[in-house]
Design a protein around this motif. Sequence first.
Motif, PDB file in Angstrom:
ATOM      1  N   ASP A   1       0.840  -1.213   0.000  1.00  0.00           N
ATOM      2  CA  ASP A   1       0.000   0.000   0.000  1.00  0.00           C
ATOM      3  C   ASP A   1       0.869   1.254   0.000  1.00  0.00           C
ATOM      4  O   ASP A   1       0.607   2.213  -0.745  1.00  0.00           O
ATOM      5  CB  ASP A   1      -0.941   0.013   1.206  1.00  0.00           C
ATOM      6  CG  ASP A   1      -2.021  -1.063   1.120  1.00  0.00           C
ATOM      7  OD1 ASP A   1      -2.248  -1.596   0.009  1.00  0.00           O
ATOM      8  OD2 ASP A   1      -2.625  -1.364   2.173  1.00  0.00           O
ATOM      9  N   LEU A   2       1.900   1.259   0.829  1.00  0.00           N
ATOM     10  CA  LEU A   2       2.797   2.424   0.900  1.00  0.00           C
ATOM     11  C   LEU A   2       3.562   2.634  -0.409  1.00  0.00           C
ATOM     12  O   LEU A   2       3.781   3.768  -0.836  1.00  0.00           O
ATOM     13  CB  LEU A   2       3.771   2.278   2.069  1.00  0.00           C
ATOM     14  CG  LEU A   2       3.152   2.419   3.461  1.00  0.00           C
ATOM     15  CD1 LEU A   2       4.175   2.070   4.532  1.00  0.00           C
ATOM     16  CD2 LEU A   2       2.604   3.812   3.670  1.00  0.00           C
ATOM     17  N   LYS A   3       3.945   1.536  -1.057  1.00  0.00           N
ATOM     18  CA  LYS A   3       4.626   1.650  -2.356  1.00  0.00           C
ATOM     19  C   LYS A   3       3.701   2.291  -3.387  1.00  0.00           C
ATOM     20  O   LYS A   3       4.133   3.128  -4.178  1.00  0.00           O
ATOM     21  CB  LYS A   3       5.087   0.276  -2.854  1.00  0.00           C
ATOM     22  CG  LYS A   3       6.308  -0.251  -2.141  1.00  0.00           C
ATOM     23  CD  LYS A   3       6.693  -1.628  -2.693  1.00  0.00           C
ATOM     24  CE  LYS A   3       7.920  -2.171  -2.025  1.00  0.00           C
ATOM     25  NZ  LYS A   3       8.292  -3.512  -2.548  1.00  0.00           N
ATOM     26  N   LYS A   4       2.443   1.894  -3.386  1.00  0.00           N
ATOM     27  CA  LYS A   4       1.476   2.482  -4.316  1.00  0.00           C
ATOM     28  C   LYS A   4       1.295   3.971  -4.032  1.00  0.00           C
ATOM     29  O   LYS A   4       1.250   4.789  -4.961  1.00  0.00           O
ATOM     30  CB  LYS A   4       0.131   1.750  -4.225  1.00  0.00           C
ATOM     31  CG  LYS A   4       0.158   0.355  -4.808  1.00  0.00           C
ATOM     32  CD  LYS A   4      -1.161  -0.369  -4.589  1.00  0.00           C
ATOM     33  CE  LYS A   4      -1.069  -1.798  -5.073  1.00  0.00           C
ATOM     34  NZ  LYS A   4      -2.271  -2.576  -4.772  1.00  0.00           N
ATOM     35  N   ILE A   5       1.180   4.306  -2.753  1.00  0.00           N
ATOM     36  CA  ILE A   5       1.041   5.718  -2.384  1.00  0.00           C
ATOM     37  C   ILE A   5       2.267   6.503  -2.828  1.00  0.00           C
ATOM     38  O   ILE A   5       2.155   7.612  -3.361  1.00  0.00           O
ATOM     39  CB  ILE A   5       0.807   5.850  -0.860  1.00  0.00           C
ATOM     40  CG1 ILE A   5      -0.567   5.299  -0.493  1.00  0.00           C
ATOM     41  CG2 ILE A   5       0.969   7.292  -0.403  1.00  0.00           C
ATOM     42  CD1 ILE A   5      -0.803   5.148   0.999  1.00  0.00           C
ATOM     43  N   LYS A   6       3.445   5.929  -2.644  1.00  0.00           N
ATOM     44  CA  LYS A   6       4.686   6.601  -3.041  1.00  0.00           C
ATOM     45  C   LYS A   6       4.700   6.863  -4.540  1.00  0.00           C
ATOM     46  O   LYS A   6       5.047   7.962  -5.001  1.00  0.00           O
ATOM     47  CB  LYS A   6       5.897   5.763  -2.638  1.00  0.00           C
ATOM     48  CG  LYS A   6       7.224   6.366  -3.035  1.00  0.00           C
ATOM     49  CD  LYS A   6       8.371   5.423  -2.726  1.00  0.00           C
ATOM     50  CE  LYS A   6       9.658   6.016  -3.267  1.00  0.00           C
ATOM     51  NZ  LYS A   6      10.688   5.046  -3.451  1.00  0.00           N
ATOM     52  N   VAL A   7       4.337   5.860  -5.326  1.00  0.00           N
ATOM     53  CA  VAL A   7       4.301   6.017  -6.783  1.00  0.00           C
ATOM     54  C   VAL A   7       3.309   7.110  -7.169  1.00  0.00           C
ATOM     55  O   VAL A   7       3.607   7.970  -8.014  1.00  0.00           O
ATOM     56  CB  VAL A   7       3.955   4.672  -7.473  1.00  0.00           C
ATOM     57  CG1 VAL A   7       3.636   4.874  -8.939  1.00  0.00           C
ATOM     58  CG2 VAL A   7       5.100   3.684  -7.308  1.00  0.00           C
ATOM     59  N   ASP A   8       2.145   7.097  -6.553  1.00  0.00           N
ATOM     60  CA  ASP A   8       1.139   8.131  -6.842  1.00  0.00           C
ATOM     61  C   ASP A   8       1.668   9.521  -6.501  1.00  0.00           C
ATOM     62  O   ASP A   8       1.488  10.481  -7.277  1.00  0.00           O
ATOM     63  CB  ASP A   8      -0.155   7.863  -6.072  1.00  0.00           C
ATOM     64  CG  ASP A   8      -0.903   6.642  -6.579  1.00  0.00           C
ATOM     65  OD1 ASP A   8      -0.609   6.191  -7.707  1.00  0.00           O
ATOM     66  OD2 ASP A   8      -1.788   6.146  -5.846  1.00  0.00           O
ATOM     67  N   LEU A   9       2.332   9.634  -5.359  1.00  0.00           N
ATOM     68  CA  LEU A   9       2.882  10.930  -4.957  1.00  0.00           C
ATOM     69  C   LEU A   9       4.012  11.386  -5.891  1.00  0.00           C
ATOM     70  O   LEU A   9       4.098  12.569  -6.232  1.00  0.00           O
ATOM     71  CB  LEU A   9       3.377  10.880  -3.513  1.00  0.00           C
ATOM     72  CG  LEU A   9       2.293  10.805  -2.438  1.00  0.00           C
ATOM     73  CD1 LEU A   9       2.918  10.581  -1.066  1.00  0.00           C
ATOM     74  CD2 LEU A   9       1.433  12.061  -2.435  1.00  0.00           C
ATOM     75  N   GLU A  10       4.837  10.443  -6.305  1.00  0.00           N
ATOM     76  CA  GLU A  10       5.915  10.791  -7.240  1.00  0.00           C
ATOM     77  C   GLU A  10       5.338  11.272  -8.569  1.00  0.00           C
ATOM     78  O   GLU A  10       5.846  12.234  -9.163  1.00  0.00           O
ATOM     79  CB  GLU A  10       6.849   9.598  -7.461  1.00  0.00           C
ATOM     80  CG  GLU A  10       7.751   9.304  -6.283  1.00  0.00           C
ATOM     81  CD  GLU A  10       8.543   8.022  -6.439  1.00  0.00           C
ATOM     82  OE1 GLU A  10       8.210   7.173  -7.314  1.00  0.00           O
ATOM     83  OE2 GLU A  10       9.511   7.852  -5.673  1.00  0.00           O
TER      84      GLU A  10
END
Length: 121
Positions: free
Chosen positions: A95-104
Motif C-alpha cells: 500500500d505504501l509503495k502504491k502511495i509513493k508512486v502516486d505521490l511521485e
Amino acid sequence: MSHEPNSKQSGFGGENTADSDTSIANESESESEAQQMNCNEVMIRGLLVLKKSLEEERDEVVRMICMLGAEDRVEFSSEEQLLIVIEDLKKDLEDLKKIKVDLEMEVEFLKLQLSSINSSD
C-alpha cells in the motif's frame, strides 16, 4: 606353502577360490551399501521437497484465514502469528509503495505545470 583349509588353488591366476569368493562377497556388499545409500539419498530429497510443499501449503492456508479476517477466531502457534504479522506488514508495504508512486507522479505533474507557467512568463 600354507593354504587355508577350505581354499583351493585355481588353475588360472593362482588365486585361492576362497579369497576370490570373499572378494566377490565384499564387492557385492559394497554395491549393496552404495545402492542403499543412493536409495536413502533419493528418499531424503523427496521428503525435503514434500516438506517444503507442505510448508508452502500451510502458509497459504494462514494467508487465506487472514484474508477472510478470521485470525482472531483461530489459535495460532507463535510461528503462525509471526507469519500473520509478516503478511499484514507486506500488505502495508505494498500500500505504501502504491502511495509513493502516486505521490511521485503527482510531484512530476506539478513540476511540469510549474515549468510551463515559468516558461510562459
